[in-house]
Write a protein that holds these residues in place. Sequence first.
Motif, PDB file in Angstrom:
ATOM      1  N   LEU A 167      -3.968  -9.113   9.125  1.00  0.00           N
ATOM      2  CA  LEU A 167      -4.550  -9.319  10.449  1.00  0.00           C
ATOM      3  C   LEU A 167      -3.681  -8.662  11.522  1.00  0.00           C
ATOM      4  O   LEU A 167      -4.177  -7.953  12.398  1.00  0.00           O
ATOM      5  N   LEU A 168      -2.376  -8.861  11.431  1.00  0.00           N
ATOM      6  CA  LEU A 168      -1.470  -8.282  12.415  1.00  0.00           C
ATOM      7  C   LEU A 168      -1.450  -6.762  12.346  1.00  0.00           C
ATOM      8  O   LEU A 168      -1.382  -6.083  13.370  1.00  0.00           O
ATOM      9  N   GLU A 169      -1.547  -6.214  11.140  1.00  0.00           N
ATOM     10  CA  GLU A 169      -1.630  -4.757  10.998  1.00  0.00           C
ATOM     11  C   GLU A 169      -2.923  -4.226  11.624  1.00  0.00           C
ATOM     12  O   GLU A 169      -2.927  -3.180  12.264  1.00  0.00           O
ATOM     13  N   LEU A 170      -4.009  -4.959  11.424  1.00  0.00           N
ATOM     14  CA  LEU A 170      -5.283  -4.549  12.020  1.00  0.00           C
ATOM     15  C   LEU A 170      -5.213  -4.532  13.545  1.00  0.00           C
ATOM     16  O   LEU A 170      -5.788  -3.651  14.181  1.00  0.00           O
ATOM     17  N   THR A 171      -4.520  -5.492  14.118  1.00  0.00           N
ATOM     18  CA  THR A 171      -4.404  -5.516  15.581  1.00  0.00           C
ATOM     19  C   THR A 171      -3.717  -4.251  16.089  1.00  0.00           C
ATOM     20  O   THR A 171      -4.091  -3.726  17.141  1.00  0.00           O
ATOM     21  N   THR A 187     -15.424   0.870  12.950  1.00  0.00           N
ATOM     22  CA  THR A 187     -16.376   1.933  13.272  1.00  0.00           C
ATOM     23  C   THR A 187     -16.126   2.494  14.675  1.00  0.00           C
ATOM     24  O   THR A 187     -16.301   3.687  14.895  1.00  0.00           O
ATOM     25  N   GLU A 188     -15.702   1.631  15.609  1.00  0.00           N
ATOM     26  CA  GLU A 188     -15.376   2.113  16.949  1.00  0.00           C
ATOM     27  C   GLU A 188     -14.220   3.111  16.914  1.00  0.00           C
ATOM     28  O   GLU A 188     -14.154   4.023  17.738  1.00  0.00           O
ATOM     29  N   LYS A 189     -13.308   2.930  15.961  1.00  0.00           N
ATOM     30  CA  LYS A 189     -12.181   3.851  15.805  1.00  0.00           C
ATOM     31  C   LYS A 189     -12.554   5.079  14.979  1.00  0.00           C
ATOM     32  O   LYS A 189     -11.737   5.965  14.765  1.00  0.00           O
ATOM     33  N   GLY A 190     -13.788   5.096  14.466  1.00  0.00           N
ATOM     34  CA  GLY A 190     -14.238   6.232  13.671  1.00  0.00           C
ATOM     35  C   GLY A 190     -13.611   6.290  12.289  1.00  0.00           C
ATOM     36  O   GLY A 190     -13.468   7.363  11.703  1.00  0.00           O
ATOM     37  N   LEU A 191     -13.269   5.120  11.765  1.00  0.00           N
ATOM     38  CA  LEU A 191     -12.628   5.045  10.455  1.00  0.00           C
ATOM     39  C   LEU A 191     -13.629   4.619   9.386  1.00  0.00           C
ATOM     40  O   LEU A 191     -14.481   3.767   9.626  1.00  0.00           O
ATOM     41  N   ILE A 203      -3.676  -1.258  14.454  1.00  0.00           N
ATOM     42  CA  ILE A 203      -4.567  -0.125  14.174  1.00  0.00           C
ATOM     43  C   ILE A 203      -5.706  -0.068  15.193  1.00  0.00           C
ATOM     44  O   ILE A 203      -6.031   1.000  15.721  1.00  0.00           O
ATOM     45  N   PHE A 204      -6.304  -1.225  15.479  1.00  0.00           N
ATOM     46  CA  PHE A 204      -7.458  -1.269  16.379  1.00  0.00           C
ATOM     47  C   PHE A 204      -7.064  -1.386  17.849  1.00  0.00           C
ATOM     48  O   PHE A 204      -7.908  -1.284  18.730  1.00  0.00           O
ATOM     49  N   GLU A 245      -6.501   2.879   3.217  1.00  0.00           N
ATOM     50  CA  GLU A 245      -5.289   3.681   3.046  1.00  0.00           C
ATOM     51  C   GLU A 245      -4.233   3.311   4.086  1.00  0.00           C
ATOM     52  O   GLU A 245      -3.042   3.231   3.772  1.00  0.00           O
ATOM     53  N   MET A 246      -4.664   3.072   5.317  1.00  0.00           N
ATOM     54  CA  MET A 246      -3.722   2.703   6.382  1.00  0.00           C
ATOM     55  C   MET A 246      -3.042   1.362   6.087  1.00  0.00           C
ATOM     56  O   MET A 246      -1.909   1.132   6.490  1.00  0.00           O
ATOM     57  N   LEU A 247      -3.767   0.492   5.389  1.00  0.00           N
ATOM     58  CA  LEU A 247      -3.251  -0.842   5.065  1.00  0.00           C
ATOM     59  C   LEU A 247      -2.651  -0.923   3.658  1.00  0.00           C
ATOM     60  O   LEU A 247      -2.197  -1.988   3.247  1.00  0.00           O
ATOM     61  N   SER A 248      -2.685   0.187   2.941  1.00  0.00           N
ATOM     62  CA  SER A 248      -2.239   0.227   1.534  1.00  0.00           C
ATOM     63  C   SER A 248      -3.012  -0.777   0.687  1.00  0.00           C
ATOM     64  O   SER A 248      -2.444  -1.525  -0.111  1.00  0.00           O
ATOM     65  N   LEU A 249      -4.322  -0.790   0.894  1.00  0.00           N
ATOM     66  CA  LEU A 249      -5.221  -1.663   0.141  1.00  0.00           C
ATOM     67  C   LEU A 249      -6.309  -0.803  -0.492  1.00  0.00           C
ATOM     68  O   LEU A 249      -6.479   0.360  -0.140  1.00  0.00           O
ATOM     69  N   GLY A 250      -7.074  -1.415  -1.363  1.00  0.00           N
ATOM     70  CA  GLY A 250      -8.217  -0.721  -1.935  1.00  0.00           C
ATOM     71  C   GLY A 250      -9.411  -0.812  -1.002  1.00  0.00           C
ATOM     72  O   GLY A 250      -9.546  -1.770  -0.233  1.00  0.00           O
ATOM     73  N   GLN A 251     -10.293   0.174  -1.082  1.00  0.00           N
ATOM     74  CA  GLN A 251     -11.501   0.191  -0.244  1.00  0.00           C
ATOM     75  C   GLN A 251     -12.350  -1.044  -0.502  1.00  0.00           C
ATOM     76  O   GLN A 251     -12.961  -1.587   0.407  1.00  0.00           O
TER      77      GLN A 251
END
Length: 131
Positions: free
Chosen positions: A55-59, A20-24, A61-62, A31-37
């Motif tokens: 987890l590493l992808e999230l780091t 939410t801090e990133k406004g996503l 992105i965030f 979509e950024m992670l190629s996963l389902g909502q």
Amino acid sequence: MENKEDILKNIGKRIKKFRTEKGLSQKDLAEMLSLGQSIIALYETGEREIKITTLLELTKIFDVSPNDILGYDDSVSKTEKNRINFSEIEITIFEEIKKNKDFMVFVKENTQEKIKKLLKLWKNVERIIPG
């Protein structure tokens, strides 16, 4: 010590906070992670364990560390307690010094004595530099 369920819920809360801090939206992040909502929703409610690769992808992105997501950012590690904070100019000087391999070899041998000499030299340099 927290149980697994509480750990997952807390990780989920932090994922939601950073998202939410990133406004996503959940959909954007999915979509950024190629996963389902729905997977993102499960992460955020603590109902699904997160893969280390996710987890590493999230780091990325965030723009946070894994510890931020895992909740270990509140404690100060021994490394952080002993960390020395350098100014930008000190870091720049160090980077320039590292480029000189001969100097680095020189300092490695008999380190304590040479550091004392360098400190004396630095005090003289400080007198010359204005400001």
